[in-house]
Design an enzyme around this catalytic site. Sequence first.
Site, PDB file in Angstrom:
ATOM      1  N   ARG A   1      12.546  27.001  -5.311  1.00 54.91           N
ATOM      2  CA  ARG A   1      12.719  28.457  -5.327  1.00 54.91           C
ATOM      3  C   ARG A   1      11.726  29.069  -6.315  1.00 54.91           C
ATOM      4  O   ARG A   1      11.899  28.954  -7.522  1.00 54.91           O
ATOM      5  CB  ARG A   1      14.148  28.859  -5.709  1.00 54.91           C
TER       6      ARG A   1
ATOM      7  N   ASP B   1      23.935  31.702 -14.616  1.00 57.23           N
ATOM      8  CA  ASP B   1      22.511  31.974 -14.546  1.00 57.23           C
ATOM      9  C   ASP B   1      22.301  33.476 -14.580  1.00 57.23           C
ATOM     10  O   ASP B   1      23.211  34.238 -14.908  1.00 57.23           O
ATOM     11  CB  ASP B   1      21.875  31.305 -13.320  1.00 57.23           C
TER      12      ASP B   1
END
EC number: 2.3.3.9
Length: 539
Positions: A161, A442
């Site tokens: 990603r 996160d």
Amino acid sequence: MVDGVQIHANNQGKASAEILTDGALGFLAALHRSFDKTRLDLLAEREKAQERLDAGAQLDFPAETAHIRADPSWQCVPPGPGLEDRRVEITGPPERKMVINALNSGSKTFMADFEDSNSPTFTNLINGQVNLRDAIRRQIDFESNGKQYKLKENPAVLIIRPRGWHLHEARVTVDGKPISGSLFDFGLYFYHNAKELVARGTGPYFYLPKMEHYLEARLWNDVFLFSQSYISMPHNTIRATVLIETLPAAFHMEEILYELKNHSAGLNCGRWDYIFSFIKKRRADPSVVLPDRKDVTMEVGFMDSYVRHLIKTCHKRKVAAMGGMSAQIPIKNDPQANEIAMNKVKADKLREVTLGHDGTWIAHPLINDIALKVFNEHMPGPNQYHVRREEFQVAAVDLLNSEVKGTITAEGVKSNVSAALAYSSGWISGNGCIPLNYLMEDAATAEIARVQLWQWCHHGARLETGEVVTPELVDAVIADVGRTIGTLVAGVQDKHVEVTSEYLKAQVRREWPSEFLTSDLMQYLEAEDGVVGWQRAQL
């Protein structure tokens, strides 16, 4: 030296020399010169779209692409080698030990994340590229504190990603302009590894984050075509899964698949960022004030509708409909609390597989067996593309349904302050993945916390006690919680907490919240890396 390319970071070393080769920098320069203007134009369109929403416009499925949605004949390309069965995917930053543990976890794939779970210090970015290069070539084994870390046979399939289109990489400039963080992360990985991955039986696979419009997917497709030609690789070798983690993208799902159809590997429910986007995009609407973060579950109207729409859309076009993250991590030394947490994981995965998802996300290797067992029991084949879900009829009003049962509590304010301060402080100290209260946090959860605090202050929301949520109330909680952050997050110093505390105080006083905290705080990482001219933010 590559004409027009400059590297501004002050921590150059052996790893940088191995990754930032003349060939790789030449490729990055070609990507920048070919695509950055389009990227910036699309980002400007995001701002215009937000202005329309603030003025009262309502999101809807785009009229100009109705023919794409109505055409039943087109389908996406078949899965790439190793992507036929993705029932459990583990995610985490490209840190060396994490890469080995994740690839050895038993999960089908590993998404190495340069975005929401990675603090993009220049060292982290370059070392991450080294770690992935070494893992692909089975040269990543190492020893630390007397413990051997060694890659097993048949590791998980690797997916990368890169950062989203909105993020810049100011430590590398081309013709005096910062390169896109997306193109930097994608370009270095692709240049160094694409052919090696194909030779080893898989391919260059990606997760694409934070898109808001199908034209942003078209840009990625153009990047893929250009890149494959650049290294003389056959077109349609790349595969990309798009995270549907913004509210506008939920109205563009079929169009996004259509733009990427010869490179598509499906869509993913980026659930936490989606909640963040739902609040942010509808920031001007007082009827969209949500209760405590814990009450915004996958069962509430707008979340359930978006999941159903994604599954139906993906299976209509014969690609994977991936589920979301279970952030729970094992709770040591408390069997009862651990059982409760793991039962939450089981229930979440059971909901996903019975709805029709083809796989799910986990954040810790020890969760793999739990998720795998649920999917094995209810998904005997490699995927569920055959589960068409024609009965899922989702309209625009369903995707915008903001009815959520719950209240705003003092504990909810404290929880949001704690999440925002802990994550942001960790991030500017170089750590992008924070275990907090037995959850792996996160950037997405920190973003929900930040914009909820802003929303409650901006719209004068009341606690269940009747007290109005004000910036001054938030200030007091920040002062109280801030004293504990250094003990909650390893490596955080007082100066980091000071920066993030002032940042959060400023955020709840703004007319509109900033687009992304990572964009706001990036200048601190750049200053640490020696980017000339960056000063402490005027927040």
